[in-house]
Each structure stands twice: as C-alpha cells, then as structure tokens.
Write a protein that holds these residues in place. Structure first.
Motif, short mmCIF file in Angstrom:
data_model
loop_
_atom_site.label_atom_id
_atom_site.label_comp_id
_atom_site.label_asym_id
_atom_site.label_seq_id
_atom_site.Cartn_x
_atom_site.Cartn_y
_atom_site.Cartn_z
N SER A 30 63.02 97.86 22.26
CA SER A 30 63.49 96.77 21.46
C SER A 30 62.39 96.05 20.64
N ARG A 31 61.31 95.94 21.53
CA ARG A 31 60.04 95.46 20.77
C ARG A 31 59.46 96.29 19.83
N ALA A 32 59.56 97.64 20.28
CA ALA A 32 59.31 98.59 19.27
C ALA A 32 59.99 98.50 17.89
N VAL A 33 61.20 98.37 18.20
CA VAL A 33 62.16 98.28 16.81
C VAL A 33 61.75 97.14 15.83
N ILE A 34 61.50 95.84 16.72
CA ILE A 34 61.28 94.88 16.05
C ILE A 34 59.70 94.89 15.33
N ALA A 35 58.93 95.57 15.99
CA ALA A 35 57.61 95.80 15.47
C ALA A 35 57.81 96.78 14.12
N ALA A 36 58.65 97.69 14.01
CA ALA A 36 58.88 98.47 13.07
C ALA A 36 59.73 97.79 11.95
N ARG A 37 60.32 96.74 12.20
CA ARG A 37 60.79 95.84 11.18
C ARG A 37 59.79 94.84 10.57
N LEU A 38 59.00 94.38 11.20
CA LEU A 38 57.92 93.57 10.81
C LEU A 38 57.10 94.46 9.88
N ALA A 39 56.60 95.71 10.39
CA ALA A 39 55.69 96.45 9.40
C ALA A 39 56.49 96.92 8.27
N PHE A 40 57.75 96.91 8.16
CA PHE A 40 58.42 97.15 7.01
C PHE A 40 58.30 96.11 6.14
N ASN A 41 58.67 94.98 6.64
CA ASN A 41 58.47 93.61 5.84
C ASN A 41 57.01 93.59 5.04
N ALA A 42 56.07 93.80 6.02
CA ALA A 42 54.62 93.86 5.40
C ALA A 42 54.67 94.92 4.56
N ALA A 43 54.83 96.01 4.58
CA ALA A 43 55.21 96.99 3.36
C ALA A 43 55.67 96.46 2.25
N ILE A 44 56.80 95.54 2.16
CA ILE A 44 57.59 95.14 1.04
C ILE A 44 56.44 94.09 0.69
N ALA A 45 55.78 93.43 1.18
CA ALA A 45 54.98 92.29 0.81
C ALA A 45 53.71 92.72 0.00
N ARG A 46 52.97 93.73 0.30
CA ARG A 46 52.19 94.59 -0.33
C ARG A 46 52.67 95.71 -1.17
N ARG A 47 53.99 95.70 -1.43
CA ARG A 47 54.52 96.78 -2.31
C ARG A 47 53.98 97.99 -2.09
N ASP A 48 54.09 98.61 -0.85
CA ASP A 48 53.51 99.73 -0.53
C ASP A 48 54.71 100.89 -0.12
N LEU A 49 54.93 101.60 -1.49
CA LEU A 49 56.02 102.43 -1.56
C LEU A 49 56.04 103.54 -0.50
N ASP A 50 54.95 104.04 -0.23
CA ASP A 50 54.78 105.23 0.83
C ASP A 50 54.82 104.80 2.11
N ALA A 51 54.53 103.54 2.41
CA ALA A 51 54.97 103.33 3.95
C ALA A 51 56.24 102.72 3.84
N MET A 52 56.93 102.29 3.02
CA MET A 52 58.40 102.11 3.10
C MET A 52 59.09 103.17 3.06
N ARG A 53 58.78 104.48 2.57
CA ARG A 53 59.43 105.60 2.46
C ARG A 53 59.33 106.27 3.91
N ALA A 54 58.00 106.22 4.59
CA ALA A 54 57.88 106.63 5.77
C ALA A 54 58.97 105.98 6.90
N THR A 55 59.32 104.76 6.66
CA THR A 55 60.30 104.13 7.53
C THR A 55 61.54 104.75 7.44
N PHE A 56 62.05 105.51 6.38
CA PHE A 56 63.65 106.03 6.20
C PHE A 56 63.60 107.33 6.99
N THR A 57 64.74 107.60 7.37
CA THR A 57 65.26 108.82 7.76
C THR A 57 65.65 109.67 6.46
N PRO A 58 65.72 111.10 6.66
CA PRO A 58 66.12 111.84 5.45
C PRO A 58 67.39 111.41 5.07
N SER A 59 68.44 110.95 5.92
CA SER A 59 69.75 110.51 5.47
C SER A 59 69.81 109.11 5.54
#
Length: 325
Positions: A30-59
């Motif tokens: 559960s902490r790992a999922v929270i960490a992944a969410r906060l990393a996604f927030n940080a990617a949004i804040a710095r407008r890092d599309l590559d990091a955002m894309r890497a968070t998504f599954t293919p579907s």
C-alpha cells in the motif's frame, strides 16, 4: 519540505502533501502504491510526459471530471500535452485516502480526492479551481513497479472563470418504459442508491436489457481481472453470454447536483460455477453516474478490483502478467 518534486507540486497548487507522506523505502504494497501516486503528482508538477507515460499500463483508461474519456497511454498523454500547452497555470494534485492491495494478484484499489488549478478565461481573469474525488486501479508489473490501469474522476466543485468549469454534455433519456420514473422529493444520493438496488435486481434475474438500460451511450467498464467493456451493445452481449450472480453494495455516494454527476464507492461480490466448481470473488468498485435529461440516474463507468477469490481455479485466474516498463 526536503523533497524537491513534492515541493514543486505543493508550490504550484498551494497544497501540502502531509496527508500522504512519501516513504523513502516503501515497506508495504500500500505504501508503494502511495509512493507511485506521489511520483505521478510530481511528474504532473514538472510536466514530465515521459514519466507520466511510464506510469500507465498499455490498456490504461481514464474518465475525467467533466466525463470525457481517453483510452490508451498515448491518447491520455496527448490530452496532457495539449492541456499543458494551452494553460500555463494548470496543475493537479491527487491525494490517496485509502489503498487496499491484493498482493498475491498484484492489484490495488485506490480511493482519494483531487484538486486542480486552471488559467482564468479570458486572459487576466481569476484562476479557476476544481475539486472532487477519484478511484484508481493499479497493477504491479514484472519488475515490481505499480502502474495505473484505470482511473475515474468526478468533479464535485468548480469555481472561477475557466473553460474547465463548463458542465458536461447532457445525457439523452433512456427509451421510455425501461427504467423506473424519478421519485419526487428524493435526494440525488438516495436516487443513485435506488438505481443501484434496481441494477442488482436486474442482475439477479439475468435481465441484460434492463441492466444496460441504466448505462449511458458511452458506458465503459473495467472488471476485476482487467478486462474492458466499451459501449452499451458490448455490455449487453457480455451479460447475455456470461450472466453472473453478483451484488454491489454502495458505501458512499457523493453528488454534484449542479452538473448532474455522482460518484459511488462500494463493495462487490460475485459467485460463478465453472465446470461444476464454485468460485466466489469479492472486492471494491467505483462507479460514475450521470443524470439524464429525464431526471434518471445512469451509469457512465464502473471500475472493479478483485481483492479476494476462492474456489474454482478456472475462475480465480490472476490477471495477465504486465511486462516491466
């Protein structure tokens, strides 16, 4: 605030991250999922599309606060790209409130709240702010990283002069006679719960036509093992081919009455017989409802996460493996 990524996101929106601290070394799924969410927030804040894309599954599939949808990582990234280009103030923070993990299957259910900031329209107008709740489904890949399989967002409040505060398109009425009439004086939350009860009864009698009468034309579902169903006719065919004994129980219904939107969270359980063997599945779900022009509440999207499955192994298969990114 020593984490520069967290600081950037908090500065952008004026929001603290204290509600969901990022662990230096996640000690539980559960902490790992929270960490992944906060990393996604940080990617949004710095407008890092590559990091955002890497968070998504293919579907990956997302249903946004105003009810527009994107399917697939590239469609979502193009939406983010155009939003960033058009709005210099845009930013969003998603804060997990509850994360429930099925470690054996590598699935996680996340419920939380969100806040976004937008440029004012026309230029120089005060910025707009929107808030709401969301539900996310995560899957662990072969490399151990948690990635987003689907998300549902519902806008509960929107303020300021921004195009983001335009209400969603209206939903046409269902065909006459297929759904119960609205009850005078009934609250919207009570009406959504009543519609869910009606839906459960339609499932119990295996009435596929009654079930899909509740769906909006752009209905989309993500089921416990990750299968997607898109559109009313695909949903009808699925219920006819594979009728299930299921019940969904709402724990919470939040409503945006101005826009005719509702977000439902709850628990589900299903029973199936495969080659004479019984399997029992259960988990959590989220549903987004829209009020149509006749005043009836209809389901636009449902997201299910399997947290337990016992019995017939043919029906308790884990989701298909997700390659490491």
């Amino acid at each position: 605030m020593h984490n520069p990524r967290r600081a950037a996101a908090a500065f952008l929106l004026g929001l603290p991250f204290a509600a969901a601290p990022l662990p230096a070394q996640p000690t539980s799924p559960s902490r790992a999922v929270i960490a992944a969410r906060l990393a996604f927030n940080a990617a949004i804040a710095r407008r890092d599309l590559d990091a955002m894309r890497a968070t998504f599954t293919p579907s990956y599939h997302v249903l946004l606060g105003r009810s527009s949808q994107s399917h697939g990582p590239e469609a979502s990234i193009e939406r983010w790209r155009s939003t960033f280009a058009a709005d210099s103030l845009y930013g969003c923070v998603r804060t997990p409130d509850q994360v429930t993990v099925n470690a054996q299957r590598g699935l996680a259910d996340e419920a939380g709240h969100w806040r976004c900031r937008y440029e004012g329209v026309p230029a120089g107008a005060p910025p707009g702010y929107a808030t709401g709740i969301y539900h996310g489904k995560w899957q662990r890949d072969a490399g151990g990283s948690w990635r987003l399989h689907a998300e549902i967002f519902t806008t509960l409040e929107c303020a300021g002069k921004s195009t983001a505060c335009a209400p969603p398109d209206s939903v046409p009425a269902a065909r006459a006679g297929l759904l119960p009439a609205p009850v005078a004086g009934q609250s919207s939350a009570a009406a959504v719960r009543a519609a869910r009860d009606w839906y459960n009864r339609a499932i119990a009698r295996s009435d596929a036509n009654a079930i899909v009468a509740l769906f909006t034309p752009d209905y989309h579902a993500v089921f416990g093992r990750g299968m997607h169903i898109e559109g009313v006719e695909a949903a009808r065919a699925d219920w006819i081919e594979d009728p299930a004994s299921c019940i969904r129980t709402a724990d919470r219904v939040l409503v945006n009455d101005v826009w005719g939107l509702a977000h439902e969270r709850g628990r589900w359980q299903c029973r199936a017989t495969v080659n004479g063997a019984v399997a029992r599945q259960s988990g959590r779900y989220a549903a987004k409802w829209e009020r149509d022009v006749s005043g009836r509440w209809r389901v636009q999207a449902e997201l299910f996460t399997t947290l337990q499955c016992t019995g017939a192994q043919a029906d308790c298969r884990p989701p298909d493996p997700l390659p490491a990114r």
